[in-house]
Design a protein around this motif. Sequence first.
Motif, PDB file in Angstrom:
ATOM      1  N   VAL A 270       0.833  -1.211   0.000  1.00 45.04           N
ATOM      2  CA  VAL A 270       0.000   0.000   0.000  1.00 45.04           C
ATOM      3  C   VAL A 270       0.865   1.257   0.000  1.00 45.04           C
ATOM      4  CG1 VAL A 270      -1.669   1.323   1.356  1.00 45.04           C
ATOM      5  CG2 VAL A 270      -1.964  -1.141   1.047  1.00 45.04           C
ATOM      6  N   TYR A 271       1.909   1.242   0.823  1.00 47.68           N
ATOM      7  CA  TYR A 271       2.781   2.420   0.855  1.00 47.68           C
ATOM      8  C   TYR A 271       3.438   2.662  -0.503  1.00 47.68           C
ATOM      9  CZ  TYR A 271       2.522   3.225   5.897  1.00 47.68           C
ATOM     10  OH  TYR A 271       2.099   3.538   7.141  1.00 47.68           O
ATOM     11  N   GLY A 272       3.881   1.585  -1.122  1.00 44.40           N
ATOM     12  CA  GLY A 272       4.526   1.740  -2.428  1.00 44.40           C
ATOM     13  C   GLY A 272       3.554   2.236  -3.472  1.00 44.40           C
ATOM     14  N   PHE A 273       2.389   1.602  -3.576  1.00 44.39           N
ATOM     15  CA  PHE A 273       1.409   1.983  -4.587  1.00 44.39           C
ATOM     16  C   PHE A 273       0.809   3.348  -4.280  1.00 44.39           C
ATOM     17  CE2 PHE A 273      -2.939   1.398  -6.523  1.00 44.39           C
ATOM     18  CZ  PHE A 273      -2.509   1.546  -7.825  1.00 44.39           C
ATOM     19  N   GLY A 274       0.483   3.591  -3.021  1.00 44.25           N
ATOM     20  CA  GLY A 274      -0.107   4.880  -2.633  1.00 44.25           C
ATOM     21  C   GLY A 274       0.880   6.013  -2.807  1.00 44.25           C
ATOM     22  N   GLY A 275       2.155   5.771  -2.484  1.00 43.68           N
ATOM     23  CA  GLY A 275       3.160   6.818  -2.665  1.00 43.68           C
ATOM     24  C   GLY A 275       3.304   7.194  -4.122  1.00 43.68           C
ATOM     25  N   ALA A 276       3.273   6.182  -4.987  1.00 42.32           N
ATOM     26  CA  ALA A 276       3.375   6.464  -6.422  1.00 42.32           C
ATOM     27  C   ALA A 276       2.201   7.297  -6.895  1.00 42.32           C
ATOM     28  CB  ALA A 276       3.438   5.137  -7.194  1.00 42.32           C
ATOM     29  N   LEU A 277       0.971   6.986  -6.427  1.00 45.64           N
ATOM     30  CA  LEU A 277      -0.206   7.773  -6.808  1.00 45.64           C
ATOM     31  C   LEU A 277      -0.117   9.202  -6.290  1.00 45.64           C
ATOM     32  CD1 LEU A 277      -3.110   5.179  -6.274  1.00 45.64           C
ATOM     33  CD2 LEU A 277      -2.122   5.955  -8.443  1.00 45.64           C
ATOM     34  N   ALA A 278       0.412   9.354  -5.076  1.00 44.59           N
ATOM     35  CA  ALA A 278       0.542  10.706  -4.512  1.00 44.59           C
ATOM     36  C   ALA A 278       1.547  11.528  -5.307  1.00 44.59           C
ATOM     37  CB  ALA A 278       0.960  10.613  -3.041  1.00 44.59           C
ATOM     38  N   ILE A 279       2.654  10.904  -5.721  1.00 43.07           N
ATOM     39  CA  ILE A 279       3.649  11.612  -6.536  1.00 43.07           C
ATOM     40  C   ILE A 279       3.053  12.034  -7.865  1.00 43.07           C
ATOM     41  CG2 ILE A 279       5.819  11.310  -7.801  1.00 43.07           C
ATOM     42  CD1 ILE A 279       6.762   9.519  -5.499  1.00 43.07           C
ATOM     43  N   ASP A 280       2.203  11.156  -8.449  1.00 40.16           N
ATOM     44  CA  ASP A 280       1.558  11.502  -9.707  1.00 40.16           C
ATOM     45  C   ASP A 280       0.460  12.533  -9.534  1.00 40.16           C
ATOM     46  OD1 ASP A 280       3.188   9.770 -11.021  1.00 40.16           O
ATOM     47  OD2 ASP A 280       1.740   8.097 -11.028  1.00 40.16           O
ATOM     48  N   GLY A 281       0.125  12.858  -8.299  1.00 39.70           N
ATOM     49  CA  GLY A 281      -0.932  13.830  -8.045  1.00 39.70           C
ATOM     50  C   GLY A 281      -2.322  13.257  -8.161  1.00 39.70           C
ATOM     51  N   SER A 282      -2.473  11.931  -8.101  1.00 36.49           N
ATOM     52  CA  SER A 282      -3.800  11.317  -8.201  1.00 36.49           C
ATOM     53  C   SER A 282      -4.670  11.637  -6.992  1.00 36.49           C
ATOM     54  CB  SER A 282      -3.671   9.797  -8.351  1.00 36.49           C
ATOM     55  OG  SER A 282      -2.957   9.474  -9.528  1.00 36.49           O
ATOM     56  N   PHE A 283      -4.079  11.801  -5.819  1.00 37.77           N
ATOM     57  CA  PHE A 283      -4.844  12.283  -4.658  1.00 37.77           C
ATOM     58  C   PHE A 283      -3.921  13.033  -3.711  1.00 37.77           C
ATOM     59  CE2 PHE A 283      -3.000   9.017  -2.106  1.00 37.77           C
ATOM     60  CZ  PHE A 283      -3.103   7.808  -2.760  1.00 37.77           C
ATOM     61  N   GLU A 284      -4.524  13.673  -2.711  1.00 42.16           N
ATOM     62  CA  GLU A 284      -3.794  14.591  -1.856  1.00 42.16           C
ATOM     63  C   GLU A 284      -3.027  13.838  -0.771  1.00 42.16           C
ATOM     64  OE1 GLU A 284      -7.309  16.644  -0.699  1.00 42.16           O
ATOM     65  OE2 GLU A 284      -6.926  18.320  -2.064  1.00 42.16           O
TER      66      GLU A 284
END
Length: 654
Positions: A270-284
């Motif tokens: 989750v940390y890996g996938f969520g961190g990638a989404l946060a870097i892409d700006g998918s969520f705050e």
Amino acid sequence: MDKRVTTQRVRPGTLRRILPYAGNCRWALVTLVIAAVTDAVITAGSPLILKAVIDEGILPGKLRVVALLAAGVAVLALVSAVAVYVQTWLSARISEGLIYDLRTEVFDHVQRQPLAFFSRAQTGSLVSRLNSDVIGTQQAVGSLLSQTVSTVLSLVLITATMFYLSWQITLVAMVLIPLFFLPAKAIGRRLQRLARHGMELDAEIGSLMNERFNVGGAMLAKLYGRRQDESALFAREAGRVRDVNITQLTISRLFFVIATLLASLMTAMVYGFGGALAIDGSFEIGTLVAMATLLARVYQPINQISSMQITVMTALVSFDRVFEVLDLKPLITDKPDARPLDAAAKSPDVVFEDVSFRYPAAEEVSLASLEAAASTAESESEAWVLRGMSFTVESGRMTALVGPSGAGKSTITQLVPRLYDATEGTVRVGGTDVRDLVQDSLGAAIGVVSQETYLFHDTIRANLAYARPEATEEELVEACRTARIWETVAALPDGLDTVVGDHGHRLSGGQKQRLALARLLVKNPPVVVLDEATAHLDSESEAAIQRALKATLADRTSLVIAHRLSTIREADQILFVEAGEIRERGTHEELLEADGRYAQLYRAQFIRQAEAEAATLPAGGPREDAPAEDGADGADGADGDRNAVTAGREPTGR
């Protein structure tokens, strides 16, 4: 212990049988659910407030929003604490109510079992069912009630919240969730078998301590010099319990190791996938923090649910063992139309009509798990103890049973109060088949004094009043005087309030028997059964008690097993019993004149008694008005007790 007992599985339907016990507290259950829902909603909703604090308060720099949301978190924490307290209190109330209902039901059910049940079952095993097993069910139910509803609701609400925030991360997190439950099922089955085995071992070690820690067992070990052997035996049994418990703890810990590993893998994903989404700006960032918080909180209910699966599987063993006792049908029960014995009948007659008897088979009266060694066949249940026995004990008369040891005399006396039922034929009291009478009324009408006197670890007063709780102190004293034990009791420092010790072992055999006779007199029953009730008294003491009881028993129907000539001479009828059959009957003089088996027994045994009795009598024969000394049985007497009290020792009478 039979291996079939320790490896048997929980019977189907056990879980369904538990629900009615919890259902007795419906309103408490409803309130518990409301509190659990409240706690679950707060648990799932708190991360959303944390998200709002970051995204709508901290990042925009709105201090007022941060303050209000922080206050909201504090209020919710307070409400959650109250909800958790209510859950804990109610779950304890429900679980303790369950243990009360189960324990009282099992105790009452065991009380209704026939005498054959207690002659086979280990005391420690029975106590284990009422203590260890019932407490095990209580602990399991308590934890399940306090956790199940809130845990399941928390998991559902947390998962829904995670989907609301990010369905992608939630799906990744959910991939590993089924892996939590697979080891729980396998480990639960293993722990279930170990739990049953551990309970059986606990029962065995309890029986061992019960036998060795009473006065008789301790005395036997000392007299035979077996202290070290007994310690070694206990060490072996305790070692078996230790090994099982170590295995249980190790396997239980293995589950938590697996669960922790899976949780760590889920966190990493989750940390890996969520961190990638946060870097892409998918969520705050606030969403990522909220998801991380929710993810940490989802582990706890998942672990709890997995643990509950194991708890339920092991708790079912305790319930199954308790229900096993409750499912054992009493062999002797009252018929639906049973009627009480007529209390107006002062001394009902006792009639045996072609009675034959053999002891019931093991499977009819007991459980393999309650016995030291299970067996599928019992020779004792196949042998006839009594055969075609017919006789009448007339109202107000005494019938004596005489014969060699093992002839069936005690069995005859046990059929009268219906401790056993005749296999064939009929036993009648007052003209009514005992199987048609209410057992309590039959027990109230029959007084029994056996050779092996049993006294509770209580005061003399309590042991006497057990026969009739409403008896006055004057009646207790008069009964003691009649039984020639009052001088002994009066000499004790606490009198009637003296504690007699375990099984009455602070008293001598003669003193215990006289107290048992006094207890019989307190009960004042119309039918009296004496099973060698004067065996521990010498001839002079017995003669004194016989004179005292003669007037008391005059209007009572009496059935007496006697090895004393003085008792036999008082009988209106003597039955010579041998090999379960009546071989001779008549009065003392008639049987001597017949010169049969009774005459042979008389010449072999009773002539010496007659000579001994004659030697103790004053010139001119016995005087009915001669006072009998309470201490006539030597060391059992009051003088010995007074000397012991004066010397500051316990009045053991030995």
